[in-house]
Design a protein around this motif. Structure first.
Motif, mmCIF file in Angstrom:
data_model
loop_
_atom_site.group_PDB
_atom_site.id
_atom_site.type_symbol
_atom_site.label_atom_id
_atom_site.label_comp_id
_atom_site.label_asym_id
_atom_site.label_seq_id
_atom_site.Cartn_x
_atom_site.Cartn_y
_atom_site.Cartn_z
ATOM 1 N N GLU A 1 0.837 -1.197 0.000
ATOM 2 C CA GLU A 1 0.000 0.000 0.000
ATOM 3 C C GLU A 1 0.870 1.245 0.000
ATOM 4 O O GLU A 1 1.860 1.331 0.738
ATOM 5 N N ILE A 2 0.534 2.209 -0.851
ATOM 6 C CA ILE A 2 1.187 3.518 -0.862
ATOM 7 C C ILE A 2 0.096 4.568 -0.870
ATOM 8 O O ILE A 2 -0.681 4.655 -1.829
ATOM 9 N N ASN A 3 -0.004 5.330 0.195
ATOM 10 C CA ASN A 3 -1.039 6.362 0.342
ATOM 11 C C ASN A 3 -2.443 5.842 0.048
ATOM 12 O O ASN A 3 -3.253 6.502 -0.619
ATOM 13 N N PHE B 1 -3.296 3.395 -1.884
ATOM 14 C CA PHE B 1 -3.376 2.664 -3.155
ATOM 15 C C PHE B 1 -2.716 1.293 -2.972
ATOM 16 O O PHE B 1 -1.613 1.198 -2.435
ATOM 17 N N LEU B 2 -3.387 0.246 -3.438
ATOM 18 C CA LEU B 2 -2.909 -1.110 -3.218
ATOM 19 C C LEU B 2 -1.912 -1.548 -4.285
ATOM 20 O O LEU B 2 -2.092 -1.275 -5.475
ATOM 21 N N PHE B 3 -0.843 -2.252 -3.833
ATOM 22 C CA PHE B 3 0.187 -2.767 -4.730
ATOM 23 C C PHE B 3 0.613 -4.159 -4.282
ATOM 24 O O PHE B 3 0.266 -4.616 -3.183
ATOM 25 N N ASP B 4 1.373 -4.805 -5.102
ATOM 26 C CA ASP B 4 2.058 -6.060 -4.756
ATOM 27 C C ASP B 4 3.476 -5.909 -5.279
ATOM 28 O O ASP B 4 3.819 -6.376 -6.353
ATOM 29 N N LEU B 5 4.308 -5.240 -4.474
ATOM 30 C CA LEU B 5 5.595 -4.743 -4.963
ATOM 31 C C LEU B 5 6.749 -5.293 -4.146
ATOM 32 O O LEU B 5 6.767 -5.169 -2.922
ATOM 33 N N THR B 6 7.710 -5.914 -4.786
ATOM 34 C CA THR B 6 8.931 -6.358 -4.108
ATOM 35 C C THR B 6 9.848 -5.154 -3.932
ATOM 36 O O THR B 6 10.221 -4.507 -4.918
ATOM 37 N N PRO B 7 10.222 -4.814 -2.700
ATOM 38 C CA PRO B 7 10.988 -3.580 -2.459
ATOM 39 C C PRO B 7 12.471 -3.728 -2.756
ATOM 40 O O PRO B 7 13.299 -3.838 -1.848
ATOM 41 N N GLU B 8 12.822 -3.703 -4.028
ATOM 42 C CA GLU B 8 14.233 -3.762 -4.402
ATOM 43 C C GLU B 8 14.434 -3.138 -5.766
ATOM 44 O O GLU B 8 13.500 -3.044 -6.577
ATOM 45 N N GLY B 9 15.664 -2.701 -6.019
ATOM 46 C CA GLY B 9 15.987 -2.127 -7.319
ATOM 47 C C GLY B 9 15.604 -0.671 -7.442
ATOM 48 O O GLY B 9 15.430 0.045 -6.456
ATOM 49 N N LYS B 10 15.432 -0.227 -8.688
ATOM 50 C CA LYS B 10 15.117 1.168 -8.994
ATOM 51 C C LYS B 10 13.650 1.274 -9.405
ATOM 52 O O LYS B 10 13.166 0.483 -10.220
ATOM 53 N N LEU B 11 12.955 2.254 -8.839
ATOM 54 C CA LEU B 11 11.536 2.432 -9.104
ATOM 55 C C LEU B 11 11.259 3.878 -9.499
ATOM 56 O O LEU B 11 11.930 4.801 -9.033
ATOM 57 N N LEU B 12 10.261 4.061 -10.344
ATOM 58 C CA LEU B 12 9.769 5.393 -10.662
ATOM 59 C C LEU B 12 8.341 5.470 -10.137
ATOM 60 O O LEU B 12 7.467 4.715 -10.572
ATOM 61 N N LEU B 13 8.117 6.349 -9.176
ATOM 62 C CA LEU B 13 6.811 6.480 -8.545
ATOM 63 C C LEU B 13 6.056 7.623 -9.211
ATOM 64 O O LEU B 13 6.541 8.749 -9.274
ATOM 65 N N ILE B 14 4.865 7.297 -9.708
ATOM 66 C CA ILE B 14 4.084 8.255 -10.473
ATOM 67 C C ILE B 14 2.728 8.465 -9.813
ATOM 68 O O ILE B 14 2.093 7.528 -9.350
ATOM 69 N N LYS B 15 2.280 9.702 -9.752
ATOM 70 C CA LYS B 15 0.906 10.012 -9.388
ATOM 71 C C LYS B 15 0.257 10.685 -10.590
ATOM 72 O O LYS B 15 0.804 11.656 -11.131
ATOM 73 N N ASN B 16 -0.878 10.161 -11.034
ATOM 74 C CA ASN B 16 -1.468 10.640 -12.281
ATOM 75 C C ASN B 16 -2.983 10.515 -12.277
ATOM 76 O O ASN B 16 -3.565 9.854 -11.404
ATOM 77 N N TYR B 17 -3.604 11.142 -13.260
ATOM 78 C CA TYR B 17 -5.025 10.930 -13.487
ATOM 79 C C TYR B 17 -5.200 9.641 -14.267
ATOM 80 O O TYR B 17 -4.454 9.359 -15.219
ATOM 81 N N ASP B 18 -6.168 8.840 -13.863
ATOM 82 C CA ASP B 18 -6.380 7.533 -14.471
ATOM 83 C C ASP B 18 -7.191 7.696 -15.768
ATOM 84 O O ASP B 18 -8.417 7.506 -15.806
ATOM 85 N N VAL B 19 -6.494 8.068 -16.849
ATOM 86 C CA VAL B 19 -7.125 8.244 -18.164
ATOM 87 C C VAL B 19 -6.276 7.525 -19.210
ATOM 88 O O VAL B 19 -5.085 7.253 -18.985
ATOM 89 N N PRO B 20 -6.830 7.154 -20.347
ATOM 90 C CA PRO B 20 -6.071 6.432 -21.377
ATOM 91 C C PRO B 20 -4.884 7.245 -21.902
ATOM 92 O O PRO B 20 -4.926 8.475 -21.974
ATOM 93 N N GLY B 21 -3.819 6.539 -22.272
ATOM 94 C CA GLY B 21 -2.681 7.150 -22.945
ATOM 95 C C GLY B 21 -1.510 7.522 -22.063
ATOM 96 O O GLY B 21 -0.411 7.810 -22.564
#
Length: 533
Positions: A447-449, A451-471
């Motif tokens: 969970e991040i703020n 929002f539910l995830f299933d994320l292994t905490p390792e390596g390099k990640l890019l965290l994005i917050k966005n509007y959920d729209v196509p494209g």
């Protein structure tokens, strides 16, 4: 790999020395009189990986500062008041001791001194043997049976004294703010809530605490005045817990009927004021001096130092963030998770938090301090410029003014065990991240703020917050591809279709700053941040 260089500056039993000599990866320097030459120790300490002492070697901040290679200090015994623990912890130097090696020796010495003081045995011995006098009436003693024994400090030694005192038909009460009531009750001992109550009720009082800022001069004239007239006082713990001048005056006045003292504020104590007091039994700090205990202590401390040097688990770490190594072993995967949560949180939103809350859900046990310390270790890696480990993390956090509030809550809906980090800023903003351990082995961010995830905490990640729209994903992929950043995976968390969402992109390479700026220009992107785990 070269050998570990170990310096022993005081006498320890042959069994410990032989154990160290027999190790192929150890080069031992054993100089049992070196503690008398502190300047020489300062001169040679930079060469050594480990230092083993007793109570005579002052392990000061100056010494630790010069000890560039030092990984561990071993105290062959219990008390560590000759070691600057804070300075050692700040430098990531482990301090270990051998607290169980002389437990029985100190316990039995306490009982012997108690009887000697109650019956004035040393004075009767001296009168008959040295002065050849037969003075039976002069040495009228008191019995232990039926008396109330007050034990200050109900740890390893204090509790064993209590067990033996009950065999003498004594009533035993104890004061120790750090001991659970259940332990005392299990031994048939009453745990009192404050020191004054113990002082007022006890016929005999014995102290069994370490010497700390809290216990130094714990017993002074003020406390003695609250005791019963004719009380018997014992100190077989550490010098300085009972104020020596005040005890002397109480013995002279008769307020204290008798005393027994094995430890002194300054040792050797050949000119101590207590030596001139009446009705006192004194010994030269021999509470731990039995052949059995000295062998035990030497072997224990040798093994502790070897384990520390080899990166193995140590049992008696004095300045480690937790004492219960069984709990630490069981919580290891949750400690790994907490470290990653700390590393993640400090990079995203928590570096200037006003308050950090660690929320523990489900059956994580009573001892969660190892998890908190692991979180601090991860958090501080991006905050300080020196190596952070489980030993120095709490001290570094304290220096930085970082405090963590621990909160326990019932089991959550989705997970039986969960660790959540909540960071609150000065303006009321809040960031949260939560994780669990799958199959008791594999840490996962779930969970991040919100929002539910299933994320292994390792390596390099890019965290994005966005509007959920196509494209949006396509635009992101194009920019990263243009800058030759390979995408290894992608996860999207959302609460409601078409609203705000969070995305985590797993990447193989660092994202150039120019690419970050281009991603921020995408109208649907609200936030973007790279996180390295």
């Amino acid at each position: 790999m070269g050998k570990f260089k170990v310096l022993v500056t005081e006498h320890i039993a042959d069994a410990g020395i032989e154990l160290l000599k027999s190790q192929p990866d150890v080069e031992l320097t054993y100089d049992p009189e070196l503690f008398r030459n502190f300047d020489r120790i300062l001169q040679i300490i930079p060469e050594y990986d480990a230092l083993i002492t007793r109570s005579g070697t002052p392990v000061t901040e100056e010494l630790l500062e010069r000890a560039k290679r030092l990984k561990v200090v071993g105290r062959a015994g219990v008390g560590v008041d000759n070691i600057d623990l804070e300075a050692a912890s700040r430098r990531g130097i482990l301090v270990v001791n051998a607290p169980t090696g002389n437990t029985l020796a100190a316990t039995e010495h306490t009982m012997g001194m108690m009887i000697a003081a109650a019956r004035l045995i040393p004075y009767a011995h001296k009168s008959l043997k040295e002065e050849r006098k037969w003075e039976r009436k002069k040495f009228m003693g008191v019995e232990l049976a039926g008396k109330t024994l007050g034990i200050i400090g109900f740890g390893r030694i204090g509790s064993r004294v209590g067990i033996r005192a009950k065999a003498f038909d004594m009533k035993v009460i104890a004061y120790d703010p750090y001991i659970k009531r259940e332990k005392a009750e299990r031994l048939g001992v009453e745990l009192v809530d404050d020191l004054d109550e113990l002082l007022k009720r006890s016929d005999i009082i014995t102290v069994h605490t370490p010497l700390t800022d809290e216990t130094r001069n714990m017993i002074t004239k003020r406390e003695i005045e609250k005791m019963k007239d004719g009380v018997i006082l014992l100190n077989i713990a550490r010098g300085g817990i009972i104020n020596e001048k005040d005890l002397y005056e109480a013995l002279v006045s008769g307020k204290v009927r008798a005393a027994a003292v094995d430890v002194f504020s300054k040792e050797p104590a050949t000119d101590n004021i207590l030596l001139d007091a009446p009705n006192i039994v004194v010994t030269p700090h021999i509470g731990a001096n039995t052949f059995e205990s000295q062998t035990n202590v030497a072997v224990i401390i040798a093994n502790q130092v070897l384990a520390a040097l080899r990166g193995e688990e140590v049992e008696f770490a004095v300045n480690a963030p937790f004492e219960d190594t069984t709990a630490a072993k069981n919580l290891k995967p949750y400690m790994e998770l907490a470290e990653k949560l700390g590393l993640f949180a400090v990079q995203v939103a928590c570096s200037r938090s006003k308050e950090i809350v660690l929320e523990f859900r489900g059956e994580l046990g009573e001892e969660v301090k190892p998890i908190t310390t692991a979180f601090l270790k991860g958090y501080l890696q991006k905050v300080v410029d020196i190596p952070v480990n489980l030993i120095n993390a709490p001290f570094l956090a304290k220096e930085k003014g970082i405090s963590v509030v621990e909160v326990r809550r019932p089991e959550g809906v989705n997970f039986k065990k969960l660790v959540r980090v909540i960071c609150r800023g000065e303006n009321g903003e809040e960031f949260s991240i939560a994780g669990t351990v799958m199959d008791e082995k594999f840490p996962k961010i779930v969970e991040i703020n919100g929002f539910l995830f299933d994320l292994t905490p390792e390596g390099k990640l890019l965290l994005i917050k966005n509007y959920d729209v196509p494209g949006v994903i396509g635009k992101l992929g194009s920019i990263l591809g243009k800058h030759r950043v390979n995408i290894a995976g992608f996860q999207l968390g959302r609460k409601e279709k078409g609203k705000e969402a969070k995305g985590v992109i797993l990447i193989d390479d660092d994202v150039p700053q120019q690419a970050i700026e281009e991603i921020k220009e995408i109208p649907e992107i609200l936030e973007v941040k790279q996180v390295n785990l």
